[in-house]
Design a protein around this motif. Structure first.
Motif, PDB file in Angstrom:
ATOM      1  N   LEU A  48      38.889  33.489  72.445  1.00 42.69           N
ATOM      2  CA  LEU A  48      38.469  33.622  71.044  1.00 42.69           C
ATOM      3  C   LEU A  48      38.087  32.265  70.459  1.00 42.69           C
ATOM      4  N   SER A  49      38.823  31.231  70.832  1.00 46.64           N
ATOM      5  CA  SER A  49      38.506  29.890  70.332  1.00 46.64           C
ATOM      6  C   SER A  49      37.164  29.403  70.844  1.00 46.64           C
ATOM      7  N   GLY A  50      36.803  29.787  72.058  1.00 47.00           N
ATOM      8  CA  GLY A  50      35.561  29.319  72.659  1.00 47.00           C
ATOM      9  C   GLY A  50      34.346  30.147  72.309  1.00 47.00           C
ATOM     10  N   TRP A  51      34.533  31.470  72.190  1.00 44.29           N
ATOM     11  CA  TRP A  51      33.380  32.341  72.052  1.00 44.29           C
ATOM     12  C   TRP A  51      33.387  33.217  70.807  1.00 44.29           C
ATOM     13  N   MET A  56      37.492  33.346  64.454  1.00 44.76           N
ATOM     14  CA  MET A  56      38.631  32.438  64.324  1.00 44.76           C
ATOM     15  C   MET A  56      38.568  31.649  63.011  1.00 44.76           C
ATOM     16  N   ALA A  57      37.395  31.494  62.441  1.00 46.38           N
ATOM     17  CA  ALA A  57      37.246  30.711  61.208  1.00 46.38           C
ATOM     18  C   ALA A  57      37.488  31.530  59.946  1.00 46.38           C
ATOM     19  N   ILE A  58      37.736  32.814  60.098  1.00 45.62           N
ATOM     20  CA  ILE A  58      37.962  33.649  58.912  1.00 45.62           C
ATOM     21  C   ILE A  58      39.197  33.150  58.169  1.00 45.62           C
ATOM     22  N   LYS A  59      39.017  32.851  56.900  1.00 51.70           N
ATOM     23  CA  LYS A  59      40.135  32.355  56.084  1.00 51.70           C
ATOM     24  C   LYS A  59      40.987  33.535  55.635  1.00 51.70           C
ATOM     25  N   LEU A  60      42.293  33.370  55.810  1.00 54.33           N
ATOM     26  CA  LEU A  60      43.218  34.429  55.422  1.00 54.33           C
ATOM     27  C   LEU A  60      43.866  34.140  54.079  1.00 54.33           C
ATOM     28  N   LEU A  61      44.291  32.871  53.926  1.00 52.05           N
ATOM     29  CA  LEU A  61      44.991  32.482  52.706  1.00 52.05           C
ATOM     30  C   LEU A  61      44.829  30.979  52.538  1.00 52.05           C
ATOM     31  N   GLY A  62      44.120  30.554  51.555  1.00 52.01           N
ATOM     32  CA  GLY A  62      43.898  29.126  51.344  1.00 52.01           C
ATOM     33  C   GLY A  62      43.197  28.511  52.539  1.00 52.01           C
ATOM     34  N   ASN A  63      43.819  27.497  53.134  1.00 51.29           N
ATOM     35  CA  ASN A  63      43.238  26.854  54.320  1.00 51.29           C
ATOM     36  C   ASN A  63      43.724  27.480  55.628  1.00 51.29           C
ATOM     37  N   ILE A  64      44.494  28.526  55.540  1.00 56.27           N
ATOM     38  CA  ILE A  64      45.009  29.200  56.750  1.00 56.27           C
ATOM     39  C   ILE A  64      43.957  30.184  57.237  1.00 56.27           C
ATOM     40  N   ASN A  65      43.515  29.972  58.466  1.00 59.61           N
ATOM     41  CA  ASN A  65      42.527  30.874  59.048  1.00 59.61           C
ATOM     42  C   ASN A  65      43.129  31.605  60.256  1.00 59.61           C
ATOM     43  N   VAL A  66      42.350  32.461  60.859  1.00 57.19           N
ATOM     44  CA  VAL A  66      42.821  33.274  61.990  1.00 57.19           C
ATOM     45  C   VAL A  66      43.253  32.386  63.147  1.00 57.19           C
ATOM     46  N   ALA A  67      42.521  31.320  63.416  1.00 56.56           N
ATOM     47  CA  ALA A  67      42.856  30.424  64.530  1.00 56.56           C
ATOM     48  C   ALA A  67      44.235  29.800  64.337  1.00 56.56           C
ATOM     49  N   LEU A  68      44.519  29.333  63.134  1.00 55.21           N
ATOM     50  CA  LEU A  68      45.828  28.732  62.873  1.00 55.21           C
ATOM     51  C   LEU A  68      46.934  29.767  63.025  1.00 55.21           C
ATOM     52  N   LEU A  69      46.695  30.959  62.488  1.00 56.99           N
ATOM     53  CA  LEU A  69      47.710  32.013  62.591  1.00 56.99           C
ATOM     54  C   LEU A  69      47.982  32.375  64.056  1.00 56.99           C
ATOM     55  N   LEU A  70      46.907  32.572  64.833  1.00 54.29           N
ATOM     56  CA  LEU A  70      47.100  32.920  66.254  1.00 54.29           C
ATOM     57  C   LEU A  70      47.748  31.770  67.021  1.00 54.29           C
ATOM     58  N   GLY A  71      47.400  30.535  66.667  1.00 53.55           N
ATOM     59  CA  GLY A  71      48.024  29.381  67.329  1.00 53.55           C
ATOM     60  C   GLY A  71      49.517  29.317  67.045  1.00 53.55           C
ATOM     61  N   LEU A  72      49.896  29.581  65.804  1.00 57.22           N
ATOM     62  CA  LEU A  72      51.323  29.595  65.477  1.00 57.22           C
ATOM     63  C   LEU A  72      52.041  30.763  66.169  1.00 57.22           C
ATOM     64  N   LEU A  73      51.330  31.883  66.285  1.00 53.80           N
ATOM     65  CA  LEU A  73      51.935  33.026  66.984  1.00 53.80           C
ATOM     66  C   LEU A  73      52.157  32.734  68.473  1.00 53.80           C
ATOM     67  N   GLN A  74      51.373  31.817  69.032  1.00 46.61           N
ATOM     68  CA  GLN A  74      51.614  31.407  70.423  1.00 46.61           C
ATOM     69  C   GLN A  74      52.996  30.779  70.533  1.00 46.61           C
ATOM     70  N   PHE A  75      53.326  29.924  69.581  1.00 49.78           N
ATOM     71  CA  PHE A  75      54.656  29.305  69.599  1.00 49.78           C
ATOM     72  C   PHE A  75      55.747  30.345  69.382  1.00 49.78           C
ATOM     73  N   VAL A  76      55.508  31.226  68.442  1.00 50.14           N
ATOM     74  CA  VAL A  76      56.507  32.267  68.156  1.00 50.14           C
ATOM     75  C   VAL A  76      56.749  33.128  69.391  1.00 50.14           C
ATOM     76  N   SER A  77      55.674  33.503  70.064  1.00 48.41           N
ATOM     77  CA  SER A  77      55.828  34.348  71.251  1.00 48.41           C
ATOM     78  C   SER A  77      56.541  33.598  72.375  1.00 48.41           C
ATOM     79  N   THR A  78      56.312  32.300  72.479  1.00 50.93           N
ATOM     80  CA  THR A  78      57.011  31.516  73.500  1.00 50.93           C
ATOM     81  C   THR A  78      58.513  31.498  73.231  1.00 50.93           C
ATOM     82  N   PHE A  79      58.882  31.253  71.984  1.00 54.14           N
ATOM     83  CA  PHE A  79      60.309  31.256  71.654  1.00 54.14           C
ATOM     84  C   PHE A  79      60.910  32.644  71.819  1.00 54.14           C
TER      85      PHE A  79
END
Length: 108
Positions: A48-51, A56-79
């Motif tokens: 998704l980041s590449g293509w 990924m650039a869709i803004k969800l809330l303020g400066n938070i976009n889909v890419a940031l949310l999915l990136g944070l979810l990567q950490f959450v899923s790892t924990f």
């Protein structure tokens, strides 16, 4: 005794035992599917980041976009996976490993 003939060691007996095979089966049954699921989840993020940059650039809330949310979810899923593994090991692996360890200690 020739070089080809030998008594099996305690460890070879343990490796061939039904309990040890069950321990390995339980570990693999949990680890392999979870590993594949996590790699697919991570690959989705990379793809998704590449293509799908517009998505990924869709803004969800303020400066938070889909890419940031999915990136944070990567950490959450790892924990979460680490936590889930520790619970799985405590319930399914450790008791059987302790049984095997006690049997081996009794033989040595």
């Amino acid at each position: 005794m020739t070089a080809r003939q030998h008594d099996s060691s305690v460890y070879e007996e343990v490796q061939a035992s039904e309990k040890f095979q069950e321990l390995r089966r339980r570990l693999r049954a949990w680890a392999f599917p979870m590993t594949i699921a996590f790699f697919l989840w991570y690959l989705l993020y990379v793809v998704l980041s590449g293509w799908a940059r517009d998505f990924m650039a869709i803004k969800l809330l303020g400066n938070i976009n889909v890419a940031l949310l999915l990136g944070l979810l990567q950490f959450v899923s790892t924990f979460w996976i680490a936590w889930a593994y520790s619970r799985f090991a405590e319930k399914k692996l450790d008791p059987l490993a302790d049984e095997i360890r006690h049997e081996v200690e009794g033989k040595i």
